[in-house]
Design a protein around this motif. Structure first.
Motif, PDB file in Angstrom:
ATOM      1  N   PRO A   1     -12.785 -51.477  -2.521  1.00 24.38           N
ATOM      2  CA  PRO A   1     -13.914 -52.105  -3.494  1.00 24.38           C
ATOM      3  C   PRO A   1     -13.357 -51.865  -4.746  1.00 24.38           C
ATOM      4  O   PRO A   1     -12.713 -51.161  -5.270  1.00 24.38           O
ATOM      5  N   GLY A   2     -13.740 -52.973  -5.485  1.00 26.03           N
ATOM      6  CA  GLY A   2     -13.058 -53.221  -6.963  1.00 26.03           C
ATOM      7  C   GLY A   2     -11.588 -53.486  -7.303  1.00 26.03           C
ATOM      8  O   GLY A   2     -11.162 -53.389  -8.338  1.00 26.03           O
ATOM      9  N   LYS A   3     -10.976 -53.832  -5.994  1.00 23.60           N
ATOM     10  CA  LYS A   3      -9.522 -54.046  -6.151  1.00 23.60           C
ATOM     11  C   LYS A   3      -9.050 -55.132  -5.357  1.00 23.60           C
ATOM     12  O   LYS A   3      -9.812 -55.524  -4.260  1.00 23.60           O
ATOM     13  N   GLY A   4      -8.101 -55.660  -5.356  1.00 19.12           N
ATOM     14  CA  GLY A   4      -7.345 -56.522  -4.374  1.00 19.12           C
ATOM     15  C   GLY A   4      -8.299 -57.741  -4.204  1.00 19.12           C
ATOM     16  O   GLY A   4      -8.844 -58.442  -5.026  1.00 19.12           O
ATOM     17  N   GLU A   5      -8.177 -58.092  -2.807  1.00 13.98           N
ATOM     18  CA  GLU A   5      -8.836 -59.331  -2.432  1.00 13.98           C
ATOM     19  C   GLU A   5     -10.554 -59.539  -2.702  1.00 13.98           C
ATOM     20  O   GLU A   5     -11.053 -60.332  -3.091  1.00 13.98           O
ATOM     21  N   TRP A   6     -11.136 -58.147  -2.213  1.00 11.77           N
ATOM     22  CA  TRP A   6     -12.490 -58.057  -2.594  1.00 11.77           C
ATOM     23  C   TRP A   6     -12.791 -58.427  -4.242  1.00 11.77           C
ATOM     24  O   TRP A   6     -13.947 -59.190  -4.310  1.00 11.77           O
ATOM     25  N   LYS A   7     -12.283 -57.708  -5.165  1.00  8.69           N
ATOM     26  CA  LYS A   7     -12.370 -57.975  -6.464  1.00  8.69           C
ATOM     27  C   LYS A   7     -12.008 -59.263  -6.992  1.00  8.69           C
ATOM     28  O   LYS A   7     -12.825 -59.955  -7.716  1.00  8.69           O
ATOM     29  N   ILE A   8     -10.875 -59.994  -6.472  1.00  8.37           N
ATOM     30  CA  ILE A   8     -10.600 -61.195  -7.031  1.00  8.37           C
ATOM     31  C   ILE A   8     -11.475 -62.242  -6.323  1.00  8.37           C
ATOM     32  O   ILE A   8     -11.902 -63.392  -7.244  1.00  8.37           O
ATOM     33  N   LEU A   9     -11.962 -62.214  -5.205  1.00  9.15           N
ATOM     34  CA  LEU A   9     -13.084 -63.072  -4.717  1.00  9.15           C
ATOM     35  C   LEU A   9     -14.565 -62.910  -5.335  1.00  9.15           C
ATOM     36  O   LEU A   9     -14.916 -63.839  -5.549  1.00  9.15           O
ATOM     37  N   GLN A  10     -14.369 -61.670  -5.755  1.00  6.86           N
ATOM     38  CA  GLN A  10     -15.850 -61.485  -6.722  1.00  6.86           C
ATOM     39  C   GLN A  10     -15.610 -62.220  -8.063  1.00  6.86           C
ATOM     40  O   GLN A  10     -16.702 -63.044  -8.327  1.00  6.86           O
ATOM     41  N   ASP A  11     -14.299 -62.016  -8.315  1.00 11.51           N
ATOM     42  CA  ASP A  11     -14.234 -62.595  -9.788  1.00 11.51           C
ATOM     43  C   ASP A  11     -14.244 -64.370  -9.387  1.00 11.51           C
ATOM     44  O   ASP A  11     -14.789 -64.965 -10.474  1.00 11.51           O
ATOM     45  N   PHE A  12     -13.787 -64.832  -8.607  1.00  7.16           N
ATOM     46  CA  PHE A  12     -13.765 -66.372  -8.241  1.00  7.16           C
ATOM     47  C   PHE A  12     -15.353 -66.636  -7.981  1.00  7.16           C
ATOM     48  O   PHE A  12     -15.478 -67.983  -8.282  1.00  7.16           O
ATOM     49  N   LEU A  13     -16.049 -65.839  -7.167  1.00 10.50           N
ATOM     50  CA  LEU A  13     -17.616 -66.362  -7.195  1.00 10.50           C
ATOM     51  C   LEU A  13     -18.168 -66.473  -8.606  1.00 10.50           C
ATOM     52  O   LEU A  13     -19.188 -67.428  -8.674  1.00 10.50           O
ATOM     53  N   LYS A  14     -17.915 -65.810  -9.741  1.00 11.06           N
ATOM     54  CA  LYS A  14     -18.391 -65.903 -10.892  1.00 11.06           C
ATOM     55  C   LYS A  14     -17.734 -66.867 -11.636  1.00 11.06           C
ATOM     56  O   LYS A  14     -18.289 -67.709 -12.233  1.00 11.06           O
ATOM     57  N   ASN A  15     -16.383 -67.446 -11.287  1.00 12.36           N
ATOM     58  CA  ASN A  15     -15.630 -68.725 -11.929  1.00 12.36           C
ATOM     59  C   ASN A  15     -15.126 -69.287 -11.051  1.00 12.36           C
ATOM     60  O   ASN A  15     -13.616 -69.307 -10.921  1.00 12.36           O
ATOM     61  N   PRO A  16     -15.794 -70.339 -10.063  1.00  8.13           N
ATOM     62  CA  PRO A  16     -15.006 -70.717  -9.035  1.00  8.13           C
ATOM     63  C   PRO A  16     -14.137 -72.132  -9.464  1.00  8.13           C
ATOM     64  O   PRO A  16     -13.641 -72.914  -8.718  1.00  8.13           O
ATOM     65  N   LYS A  17     -14.149 -72.319 -10.761  1.00 11.80           N
ATOM     66  CA  LYS A  17     -13.428 -73.372 -11.266  1.00 11.80           C
ATOM     67  C   LYS A  17     -11.861 -72.985 -11.381  1.00 11.80           C
ATOM     68  O   LYS A  17     -11.113 -73.888 -11.393  1.00 11.80           O
ATOM     69  N   ASP A  18     -11.603 -71.727 -11.510  1.00 13.11           N
ATOM     70  CA  ASP A  18     -10.246 -71.060 -11.725  1.00 13.11           C
ATOM     71  C   ASP A  18      -9.635 -70.977 -10.447  1.00 13.11           C
ATOM     72  O   ASP A  18      -9.301 -69.773  -9.995  1.00 13.11           O
ATOM     73  N   VAL A  19      -9.276 -71.947  -9.772  1.00 10.97           N
ATOM     74  CA  VAL A  19      -8.707 -71.708  -8.457  1.00 10.97           C
ATOM     75  C   VAL A  19      -7.304 -71.271  -8.328  1.00 10.97           C
ATOM     76  O   VAL A  19      -6.762 -70.478  -7.832  1.00 10.97           O
ATOM     77  N   GLU A  20      -6.425 -71.940  -9.380  1.00 12.09           N
ATOM     78  CA  GLU A  20      -5.164 -71.303  -9.748  1.00 12.09           C
ATOM     79  C   GLU A  20      -4.791 -69.925 -10.322  1.00 12.09           C
ATOM     80  O   GLU A  20      -4.107 -69.471  -9.695  1.00 12.09           O
ATOM     81  N   GLY A  21      -5.967 -69.478 -10.831  1.00 12.77           N
ATOM     82  CA  GLY A  21      -5.867 -68.270 -11.506  1.00 12.77           C
ATOM     83  C   GLY A  21      -6.026 -67.325 -10.432  1.00 12.77           C
ATOM     84  O   GLY A  21      -5.470 -66.223 -10.345  1.00 12.77           O
ATOM     85  N   ALA A  22      -7.183 -67.513  -9.578  1.00 13.31           N
ATOM     86  CA  ALA A  22      -7.472 -66.752  -8.425  1.00 13.31           C
ATOM     87  C   ALA A  22      -6.356 -66.768  -7.503  1.00 13.31           C
ATOM     88  O   ALA A  22      -5.902 -65.526  -6.883  1.00 13.31           O
ATOM     89  N   GLN A  23      -5.498 -67.762  -7.121  1.00  8.84           N
ATOM     90  CA  GLN A  23      -4.473 -67.754  -6.205  1.00  8.84           C
ATOM     91  C   GLN A  23      -3.485 -66.598  -6.830  1.00  8.84           C
ATOM     92  O   GLN A  23      -2.684 -66.064  -6.131  1.00  8.84           O
TER      93      GLN A  23
END
Length: 456
Positions: free
Chosen positions: A421-443
């Protein structure tokens, strides 16, 4: 690049499993004709004895797991049967995610549990590499060989040696829906991603938010990604990404995230919006879909067969008020992603080995199967043990599939990337849920976290 040897997934025909599941759910029409079975199973009850267990009068065992609520209570009934048959006393120890960190603190304090239920393949490997996990004894291995397909045995092994008993499995490729909402919207069960989007729009136009997302629990978001990715990119790419043989900056990941954004980034498609979803834990994501009153907060909730446990906490009835369809095909075929929890021995003793043997037998799984919200990969469990037709068909499809499935990708990863929780893939996909336009940044963030966790 470090590749874990025991990350056995399916060999090829994921489509076969998807077809079996679709036919199974269609055959039962989402119906629940198992009322008599439910009534009979209401109190759990002893299973028919198929495995001999030693007398353990005076012995005490501790079993740690992250399970809560009804799931925990149902498992305690299984442990109670072990106590009845052996004379041992078993204490359930509630654990927190990530369970490896929880166990590490217990071990450092000199008080490890005797057995831990590990929800990630990666956690099994870490427990072995740290010298915590103990190999299974001959009796437990005999039960594994008799009752489990080779794929499930391999998932619980490290470098070919069995350490884990996969007591619980999960079909993580299901979408549950509120039948009244669908009826009001004139919506039908979709079979493709485009049809899912059309269904979502029909529901939205009827005045109900299409999806409930338990974004406070990062694992629900990894499951969303894995289903889209497996169907869209295909099994070969899925296996490569699971082992970090390709990078998260690969175009196939961009395509999957872009597809996910069609749900996560669509205004008013997620109950409470991104901020609300990130404050919604998984159980609440289910109950708010089947809530009491005239207006549920959403029409659909994605997650596995275990959703039934949480539906049971509402007035909704599986098969009438709540129905289910397979995760729709995004690419050529619908995905089938499986997960599971394995019992691993941390304190080697006659009692802990006996418990592992019991959990590998159909005796233990048969008890929890009757209580609902549970699937066993144990092929010796009679499907009649399950409390309704929906779950019986899911169980039969799981067993008939054999080794033809893909295991949860994040659960195969090192826990620092796929299970914290709060790290790695879990946290990054939570951030992506909040800002799903930033595909490249999430990658880029996913790749940096993965490279670090895999030691590349």
């Amino acid at each position: 690049m470090r590749v874990r040897k025991a990350l056995t997934t399916s060999r090829i025909p994921t489509a076969l499993v998807a077809t079996s599941l679709a036919l199974a759910l269609a055959a039962c029409g989402g119906g629940d004709d198992g009322k008599k079975d439910k009534d009979k199973a209401a109190g759990g009850g002893a299973a028919k004895e198929t495995v001999d267990l030693p007398k353990l009068d005076g012995e005490t065992l501790e079993v740690a797991a992250v399970w809560t609520g009804t799931e925990q209570e149902n498992f305690k009934k299984v442990l109670a049967e072990f106590e009845n048959r052996t004379g041992a006393t078993v204490k359930f120890v509630p654990a927190q995610d990530p369970i490896i960190n929880f166990l590490g603190s217990k071990i450092a304090g000199g008080a490890p549990p005797d057995v831990a239920m590990l929800p990630q393949v990666g956690a099994i490997h870490q427990a072995v590499e740290k010298g915590w996990a103990k190999p299974l004894g001959e009796e437990a291995k005999a039960q594994l060989a008799k009752n489990y397909s080779q794929g499930w045995q391999d998932l619980g092994s490290h470098e070919g040696k069995p350490y884990g008993v996969y007591y619980k499995a999960a079909n993580k490729s299901l979408i549950w829906y509120n039948t009244q909402v669908f009826e009001n919207a004139g919506a039908k069960e979709p079979k493709s991603w485009d049809e899912l989007m059309a269904t979502a729009q029909a529901v939205y136009d009827s005045g109900v938010t299409p999806f409930s997302v338990g974004g406070a629990d990062g694992w629900t978001l990894t499951d969303w990604f894995e289903n889209v990715y497996l169907s869209q990119a295909g099994p070969e790419k899925y296996d490569q990404l699971a082992k970090h043989e390709i990078k998260w900056t690969d175009p196939s990941v961009k395509e999957a995230l872009t597809t996910l954004a069609q749900v996560w980034g669509k205004a008013d498609y997620v109950a409470g919006g991104a901020d609300g979803a990130l404050q919604t834990e998984f159980p609440a994501s289910v109950t708010q879909t089947f809530s009491k009153g005239d207006q549920p907060k959403a029409a659909m909730v994605y997650e596995g067969d275990f959703v039934q446990v949480n539906i049971g906490e509402t007035d909704a009835k599986v098969g009438t008020d709540a129905k289910v369809f397979p995760f729709p095909a995004v690419g050529d075929s619908a995905p089938v992603v499986s997960g599971g929890d394995a019992a691993v021995i941390l304190e080697d003793s006659k009692a802990s080995q006996a418990l592992a043997t019991f959990l590998a037998s159909p005796d233990a799984a048969g008890i929890q199967a009757k209580l609902g919200g549970y699937l066993s990969p144990n092929k010796a469990v009679d499907s009649s043990a399950y409390p309704n037709e929906v779950q019986r068909k899911m169980a039969e499809a799981l067993i008939e599939a054999g080794d033809d499935f893909r295991f949860d990708m994040s659960d195969q990863a090192p826990q620092a990337f796929g299970g914290t929780p709060g790290k790695g893939e879990w946290k990054i996909l939570q951030d992506f849920l909040k800002n799903p336009k930033d595909v490249e940044g999430a990658q880029k963030k996913l790749e940096a976290a993965a490279a670090k966790a895999y030691g590349d």
